[in-house]
Design an enzyme around this catalytic site. Structure first.
Site, short mmCIF file in Angstrom:
data_model
loop_
_atom_site.label_atom_id
_atom_site.label_comp_id
_atom_site.label_asym_id
_atom_site.label_seq_id
_atom_site.Cartn_x
_atom_site.Cartn_y
_atom_site.Cartn_z
N ASN A 1 -6.06 -2.62 1.95
CA ASN A 1 -6.03 -4.08 2.01
C ASN A 1 -7.46 -4.59 2.01
O ASN A 1 -8.35 -3.98 2.60
CB ASN A 1 -5.34 -4.55 3.29
N ARG B 1 0.84 -1.21 0.00
CA ARG B 1 0.00 0.00 0.00
C ARG B 1 0.87 1.25 0.00
O ARG B 1 0.59 2.20 -0.74
CB ARG B 1 -0.94 0.02 1.20
#
Length: 90
Positions: A35, A17
């Protein structure tokens, strides 16, 4: 242009990320990444077509400790605004 993406493989717990956000910010893209419960990483991005193409190539490679198995990518026709600069959702 606006797209949705989902990255499958070993992409959680490896800085994916943060990597995606850094790459998007470098390309001046708006959007977000998070996520997912199934182990994938998903998001949306918006910007010029050339910048999105570069972002797609970077997502497909991923950071050093990731193992990207598949990248799903598709255009969206949404009129709401995305966060700028690109954000990481928890």
């Amino acid at each position: 242009m606006r797209i949705a993406f989902r990255v499958h493989g070993a992409v959680q717990g490896v800085g994916y990320r943060r990597f995606a956000a850094r790459e998007a910010q470098a390309l001046d893209l708006a959007g977000w990444v998070r996520n997912e419960a199934d182990g994938s990483v998903a998001g949306e991005a918006e910007g010029p077509e050339a910048a999105l193409a570069a972002f797609r190539a970077r997502l497909a490679q991923g950071p050093a400790f990731a193992a990207v198995g598949r990248l799903d990518w598709g255009a969206l026709d949404v009129r709401s605004s995305l966060p700028h600069p690109f954000e990481i959702y928890r």
